[in-house]
Structures are given as C-alpha cells and as structure tokens.
Motif scaffolding. Structure first.
Motif, PDB file in Angstrom:
ATOM      1  N   LEU A   1       0.824  -1.209   0.000  1.00  0.00           N
ATOM      2  CA  LEU A   1       0.000   0.000   0.000  1.00  0.00           C
ATOM      3  C   LEU A   1       0.858   1.259   0.000  1.00  0.00           C
ATOM      4  O   LEU A   1       0.485   2.279  -0.578  1.00  0.00           O
ATOM      5  CB  LEU A   1      -0.925   0.001   1.207  1.00  0.00           C
ATOM      6  N   GLY A   2       2.013   1.190   0.649  1.00  0.00           N
ATOM      7  CA  GLY A   2       2.901   2.341   0.689  1.00  0.00           C
ATOM      8  C   GLY A   2       3.426   2.735  -0.673  1.00  0.00           C
ATOM      9  O   GLY A   2       3.790   3.902  -0.885  1.00  0.00           O
ATOM     10  N   ARG A   3       3.460   1.780  -1.595  1.00  0.00           N
ATOM     11  CA  ARG A   3       3.876   2.114  -2.967  1.00  0.00           C
ATOM     12  C   ARG A   3       2.733   2.737  -3.758  1.00  0.00           C
ATOM     13  O   ARG A   3       2.969   3.415  -4.760  1.00  0.00           O
ATOM     14  CB  ARG A   3       4.401   0.852  -3.668  1.00  0.00           C
ATOM     15  N   LEU A   4       1.510   2.478  -3.337  1.00  0.00           N
ATOM     16  CA  LEU A   4       0.339   3.062  -3.988  1.00  0.00           C
ATOM     17  C   LEU A   4      -0.113   4.357  -3.313  1.00  0.00           C
ATOM     18  O   LEU A   4      -0.657   5.248  -3.972  1.00  0.00           O
ATOM     19  CB  LEU A   4      -0.819   2.054  -3.969  1.00  0.00           C
ATOM     20  N   ILE A   5       0.091   4.424  -2.004  1.00  0.00           N
ATOM     21  CA  ILE A   5      -0.293   5.599  -1.214  1.00  0.00           C
ATOM     22  C   ILE A   5       0.944   6.012  -0.419  1.00  0.00           C
ATOM     23  O   ILE A   5       1.174   5.525   0.699  1.00  0.00           O
ATOM     24  CB  ILE A   5      -1.460   5.286  -0.252  1.00  0.00           C
ATOM     25  N   PRO A   6       1.788   6.879  -0.958  1.00  0.00           N
ATOM     26  CA  PRO A   6       3.045   7.215  -0.269  1.00  0.00           C
ATOM     27  C   PRO A   6       2.861   7.703   1.163  1.00  0.00           C
ATOM     28  O   PRO A   6       3.737   7.497   2.006  1.00  0.00           O
ATOM     29  CB  PRO A   6       3.644   8.315  -1.161  1.00  0.00           C
ATOM     30  N   LEU A   7       1.715   8.313   1.473  1.00  0.00           N
ATOM     31  CA  LEU A   7       1.485   8.784   2.832  1.00  0.00           C
ATOM     32  C   LEU A   7       1.450   7.626   3.825  1.00  0.00           C
ATOM     33  O   LEU A   7       1.839   7.791   4.987  1.00  0.00           O
ATOM     34  CB  LEU A   7       0.180   9.589   2.903  1.00  0.00           C
ATOM     35  N   VAL A   8       1.015   6.454   3.407  1.00  0.00           N
ATOM     36  CA  VAL A   8       1.038   5.274   4.288  1.00  0.00           C
ATOM     37  C   VAL A   8       2.477   4.964   4.690  1.00  0.00           C
ATOM     38  O   VAL A   8       2.775   4.729   5.871  1.00  0.00           O
ATOM     39  CB  VAL A   8       0.386   4.057   3.599  1.00  0.00           C
ATOM     40  N   ALA A   9       3.382   4.969   3.713  1.00  0.00           N
ATOM     41  CA  ALA A   9       4.787   4.670   4.006  1.00  0.00           C
ATOM     42  C   ALA A   9       5.403   5.749   4.892  1.00  0.00           C
ATOM     43  O   ALA A   9       6.153   5.439   5.840  1.00  0.00           O
ATOM     44  CB  ALA A   9       5.575   4.545   2.703  1.00  0.00           C
ATOM     45  N   ARG A  10       5.087   7.021   4.620  1.00  0.00           N
ATOM     46  CA  ARG A  10       5.671   8.112   5.412  1.00  0.00           C
ATOM     47  C   ARG A  10       5.166   8.089   6.851  1.00  0.00           C
ATOM     48  O   ARG A  10       5.943   8.268   7.788  1.00  0.00           O
ATOM     49  CB  ARG A  10       5.348   9.470   4.775  1.00  0.00           C
ATOM     50  N   TRP A  11       3.865   7.845   7.034  1.00  0.00           N
ATOM     51  CA  TRP A  11       3.305   7.836   8.384  1.00  0.00           C
ATOM     52  C   TRP A  11       3.809   6.638   9.178  1.00  0.00           C
ATOM     53  O   TRP A  11       4.091   6.747  10.382  1.00  0.00           O
ATOM     54  CB  TRP A  11       1.776   7.842   8.311  1.00  0.00           C
ATOM     55  N   ARG A  12       3.938   5.528   8.501  1.00  0.00           N
ATOM     56  CA  ARG A  12       4.462   4.331   9.171  1.00  0.00           C
ATOM     57  C   ARG A  12       5.900   4.564   9.626  1.00  0.00           C
ATOM     58  O   ARG A  12       6.291   4.173  10.739  1.00  0.00           O
ATOM     59  CB  ARG A  12       4.378   3.156   8.201  1.00  0.00           C
ATOM     60  N   GLN A  13       6.688   5.214   8.781  1.00  0.00           N
ATOM     61  CA  GLN A  13       8.071   5.519   9.159  1.00  0.00           C
ATOM     62  C   GLN A  13       8.104   6.497  10.334  1.00  0.00           C
ATOM     63  O   GLN A  13       8.924   6.357  11.246  1.00  0.00           O
ATOM     64  CB  GLN A  13       8.815   6.108   7.971  1.00  0.00           C
ATOM     65  N   ARG A  14       7.184   7.438  10.323  1.00  0.00           N
ATOM     66  CA  ARG A  14       7.159   8.449  11.381  1.00  0.00           C
ATOM     67  C   ARG A  14       6.821   7.826  12.734  1.00  0.00           C
ATOM     68  O   ARG A  14       7.453   8.159  13.755  1.00  0.00           O
ATOM     69  CB  ARG A  14       6.157   9.540  11.045  1.00  0.00           C
ATOM     70  N   VAL A  15       5.815   6.922  12.769  1.00  0.00           N
ATOM     71  CA  VAL A  15       5.419   6.353  14.060  1.00  0.00           C
ATOM     72  C   VAL A  15       6.270   5.143  14.438  1.00  0.00           C
ATOM     73  O   VAL A  15       6.241   4.690  15.585  1.00  0.00           O
ATOM     74  CB  VAL A  15       3.919   5.984  14.077  1.00  0.00           C
ATOM     75  N   GLY A  16       7.003   4.585  13.455  1.00  0.00           N
ATOM     76  CA  GLY A  16       7.947   3.517  13.749  1.00  0.00           C
ATOM     77  C   GLY A  16       7.336   2.167  14.060  1.00  0.00           C
ATOM     78  O   GLY A  16       7.900   1.393  14.850  1.00  0.00           O
ATOM     79  N   ARG A  17       6.182   1.868  13.453  1.00  0.00           N
ATOM     80  CA  ARG A  17       5.524   0.577  13.701  1.00  0.00           C
ATOM     81  C   ARG A  17       4.530   0.306  12.575  1.00  0.00           C
ATOM     82  O   ARG A  17       4.266   1.173  11.732  1.00  0.00           O
ATOM     83  CB  ARG A  17       4.783   0.598  15.040  1.00  0.00           C
ATOM     84  N   VAL A  18       3.983  -0.922  12.587  1.00  0.00           N
ATOM     85  CA  VAL A  18       2.895  -1.249  11.670  1.00  0.00           C
ATOM     86  C   VAL A  18       1.676  -0.425  12.067  1.00  0.00           C
ATOM     87  O   VAL A  18       1.360  -0.293  13.257  1.00  0.00           O
ATOM     88  CB  VAL A  18       2.575  -2.757  11.721  1.00  0.00           C
ATOM     89  N   LEU A  19       0.996   0.133  11.086  1.00  0.00           N
ATOM     90  CA  LEU A  19      -0.146   0.995  11.357  1.00  0.00           C
ATOM     91  C   LEU A  19      -1.389   0.176  11.698  1.00  0.00           C
ATOM     92  O   LEU A  19      -1.535  -0.968  11.258  1.00  0.00           O
ATOM     93  CB  LEU A  19      -0.439   1.870  10.137  1.00  0.00           C
ATOM     94  N   SER A  20      -2.289   0.766  12.438  1.00  0.00           N
ATOM     95  CA  SER A  20      -3.585   0.150  12.691  1.00  0.00           C
ATOM     96  C   SER A  20      -4.448   0.286  11.441  1.00  0.00           C
ATOM     97  O   SER A  20      -4.183   1.143  10.577  1.00  0.00           O
ATOM     98  CB  SER A  20      -4.273   0.845  13.862  1.00  0.00           C
ATOM     99  N   PRO A  21      -5.504  -0.522  11.304  1.00  0.00           N
ATOM    100  CA  PRO A  21      -6.400  -0.361  10.152  1.00  0.00           C
ATOM    101  C   PRO A  21      -6.972   1.049  10.058  1.00  0.00           C
ATOM    102  O   PRO A  21      -7.130   1.594   8.971  1.00  0.00           O
ATOM    103  CB  PRO A  21      -7.502  -1.398  10.420  1.00  0.00           C
ATOM    104  N   GLU A  22      -7.266   1.664  11.204  1.00  0.00           N
ATOM    105  CA  GLU A  22      -7.801   3.031  11.196  1.00  0.00           C
ATOM    106  C   GLU A  22      -6.778   4.008  10.647  1.00  0.00           C
ATOM    107  O   GLU A  22      -7.124   4.924   9.887  1.00  0.00           O
ATOM    108  CB  GLU A  22      -8.207   3.445  12.619  1.00  0.00           C
ATOM    109  N   GLU A  23      -5.517   3.820  10.990  1.00  0.00           N
ATOM    110  CA  GLU A  23      -4.467   4.723  10.492  1.00  0.00           C
ATOM    111  C   GLU A  23      -4.266   4.553   8.989  1.00  0.00           C
ATOM    112  O   GLU A  23      -4.063   5.533   8.264  1.00  0.00           O
ATOM    113  CB  GLU A  23      -3.160   4.453  11.246  1.00  0.00           C
ATOM    114  N   VAL A  24      -4.322   3.311   8.522  1.00  0.00           N
ATOM    115  CA  VAL A  24      -4.166   3.078   7.081  1.00  0.00           C
ATOM    116  C   VAL A  24      -5.293   3.763   6.315  1.00  0.00           C
ATOM    117  O   VAL A  24      -5.061   4.449   5.308  1.00  0.00           O
ATOM    118  CB  VAL A  24      -4.142   1.571   6.767  1.00  0.00           C
ATOM    119  N   MET A  25      -6.529   3.582   6.777  1.00  0.00           N
ATOM    120  CA  MET A  25      -7.654   4.197   6.079  1.00  0.00           C
ATOM    121  C   MET A  25      -7.598   5.720   6.150  1.00  0.00           C
ATOM    122  O   MET A  25      -7.904   6.412   5.177  1.00  0.00           O
ATOM    123  CB  MET A  25      -8.979   3.663   6.636  1.00  0.00           C
TER     124      MET A  25
END
Length: 349
Positions: A225-249
């Motif tokens: 998903l991070g390759r399709l939605i770059p914000l997913v990859a950036r936010w995941r890097q910022r928080v330093g963990r796998v995102l919750s489903p709510e965060e991904v959406m």
C-alpha cells in the motif's frame, strides 16, 4: 517482433490484487507482428512487465470495457497473451488524440455508477479501473520523468484507441492526476469522495477480504500500500511501527483528498461532488457532471440509478451485505478521526 504467448495457468493471488505479469503462467508460441493487438479483435492492454520492459495485452472473447471493473474482466476472460517491447508499444499507431473524462475518487462513493452513466448516456467508451494506470503509480518512483511520461502517453493512447473515453481509475491513480492532466489537458477532470467516517465503514465492510495477508502479514500489505499511497509509508516511518487499520484508512482518505486539492491548486478545473450529494440529488449531480464534461444533458438516468453498478463483482451490494454477518474488523472511529486530523496538519505544512 512481439511474442505470442499461450496462457497455461491463471495465478492471481486474490481478485482485487493489482494486475501484473505474475498473474499468468505462459509459454512462448511464436513471434508476431506487434500490430496484431490492434488488427485482431479482442486484445486489450492488461499490464506492464517492467523487469523485461514489455507490455502485456490479453485476448478475450468478452469486451472488458462493459464490465464494472476492467482489470477483473480482462483476467477472468483472458484466453491468450501478446507481449510487446516498450519500443513496440510506443510505436503502435492509434487514430487521433485521446479525449474524454478522468473520473477520480476515493472509492465507495458512487464512482462506478457515475462512470456507467458517462459511458451509457454520454456516448463515451467506459474504462472502469484499467490497472495499467495503477501500475504506473508504483513504477513512478523508479522511472526518470521522461520515461514515465512516455509510458503514460502510450498506455492512455492504447486504452482509448481514438475513442472518447470515461476513464475511472482505481483510487490510487490520483497520485498521477497531475501528470495525466499535463499530458492530456483536453480531458475533463472529476473527483468524487465521501465523508471520512461513512467511507471508512463502507471500506472496512467491502474490503475485509481484499488481501488474505491483511490478517497474516499486515506489514507486507502495508509495504504494498505504501507504494500506492506514499502517505502510508511516510506515516508508518514516522510512528515507527505497523499501522492500525484506522491509520491506514485515514492515510488513504487524506492523501487522496490532498491530491485532489493539489490538482485544483495547479489550476485544473476539477468538478467535485460527494457521495452524500449523490444520495440527496442523483439526477442533479449527474447532470452537473455531464455539463462539466461538455456532454449533452443525459436522459434515461432512472434505469442506471435503479441498478447495482457493481453487480456480479465482489463489491456488489449483495456481496458486501453478505459480509455483514462475517468477522469484519470493528473500527475505532475516534482513533480514525483523530488520525485524519493529525494527517491534515501534516500534509498542509
């Protein structure tokens, strides 16, 4: 010369996976003239195989243009494959310049219905989710801009083949809306979205089985998903963990709204409507869309509005209703809206 391939086995991992060369196991048959994909009926551009710098066309007995989801119809009805080099792809002749409508959306907001209306009442050729455009989103960071532009031009040319088209890409393709506008300024632009909480509820229900790895390997799903939605990859890097489903959406909804706003800031005349607008005044919204696209006022809309535009797919009303009794993840709605607010602050900095 292009290569004719015999389709030995279909190997797509799940129905909604982005189209790719690994979807088919093929064996070479013979060298053929690249023009076969234009002169022989039933061929359509399916995907790119960038590792070998080839474009794959599938042969089908059914026109995928009439299906709710172009990429699914191509896969389900494929009987053979033709592989063209990128040079052969770019050299294929097509009549005239592409024209029509790019219909962007967040998904789950009535976009398939609007696309069907544009095709059936607007005299356009419908292309609902051609996945070669989705692939270009994932390839964009790897490509020099001139090559990305050339591939984009050729893919849209070969999808439209000189016909005015209503292109409704997957929601991710709004990441390339700026490029599509620059290369095809003659296209009208439309963006549809839905209030975030209602959208998230609908998305969770519809895509609960999107990818089996959602439950077994969420990190791998978020890598994709991070390759399709770059914000997913950036936010995941910022928080330093796998995102919750709510965060991904939340990342998806905010990113796609921000891309639509960015398109407007570039001076693009984008017609915008919400799912809530469509529910309240469907006839009025559709007539406004047609006017924005330079099309005559539509008639016979009641028939289109009365039916399920995604009937026969895994996202139809009946299919999603059946999943209501299944184990659909429960949303933490407070967490979702909190993340939406945090992300808005992040993207407008």
């Amino acid at each position: 010369m292009a290569q004719l391939l015999a389709l030995v086995e279909k190997t797509k991992p799940y129905p909604l996976a982005v189209a790719g060369p690994a979807d088919f196991r093929c064996e070479p048959v013979a060298a053929v003239d690249p023009g076969i994909v234009l002169t022989e009926p039933g061929h359509s551009l399916y995907c790119l195989d960038h590792d070998t710098r080839r474009a794959l066309f599938v042969r089908t007995e059914v026109d995928p243009g009439g299906a709710p989801f172009y990429f699914q119809a191509q896969y389900e009805h494929a009987t053979g494959v033709v592989a063209l080099s990128y040079d052969e792809l770019h050299a294929l002749p097509t009549p005239g310049e592409p024209s029509g409508v790019f219909l962007y959306s967040t998904g789950r907001c009535g976009s398939t219905l609007v696309a069907a209306a544009l095709a059936e009442r607007g005299g356009l050729t419908g292309l609902s989710e051609p996945d070669v455009l989705t692939q270009l989103v994932t390839l964009a960071p790897r490509l020099p801009e001139p090559e990305l532009r050339e591939l984009t031009r050729s893919c849209v040319r070969l999808l439209s083949r000189g016909h005015p088209v209503a292109v409704k890409p997957r929601s991710f393709v709004i990441e390339l809306a700026w490029l599509l506008h620059e290369e095809f300024p003659q296209f009208a632009s439309v963006f549809l979205y839905r209030e975030p909480l209602s959208w998230a509820r609908s998305t969770a229900r519809a895509f609960a089985g999107y990818d089996p790895a959602l439950n077994t390997d969420p990190a791998a799903v978020q890598d994709r998903l991070g390759r399709l939605i770059p914000l997913v990859a950036r936010w995941r890097q910022r928080v330093g963990r796998v995102l919750s489903p709510e965060e991904v959406m939340a990342c998806q909804w905010v990113a796609q709204l921000e891309r639509a706003l960015a398109l407007r800031h570039r001076g693009v005349d984008v017609f915008t409507a919400t799912y809530e607008d469509l529910l309240t005044d469907p006839q009025g919204v559709l007539k406004s869309v047609f006017a924005h696209c330079g099309l005559a006022a539509p008639s016979g809309l009641d028939e289109i509005l009365a039916r399920d535009s995604q009937e026969g797919t895994t996202l139809s009303r009946s299919a999603t209703a059946a999943r209501d009794g299944e184990a659909v993840p429960r949303l933490d709605e407070t967490a979702l809206m909190r993340t939406v607010a945090e992300l808005w602050v992040e993207v407008v900095r």
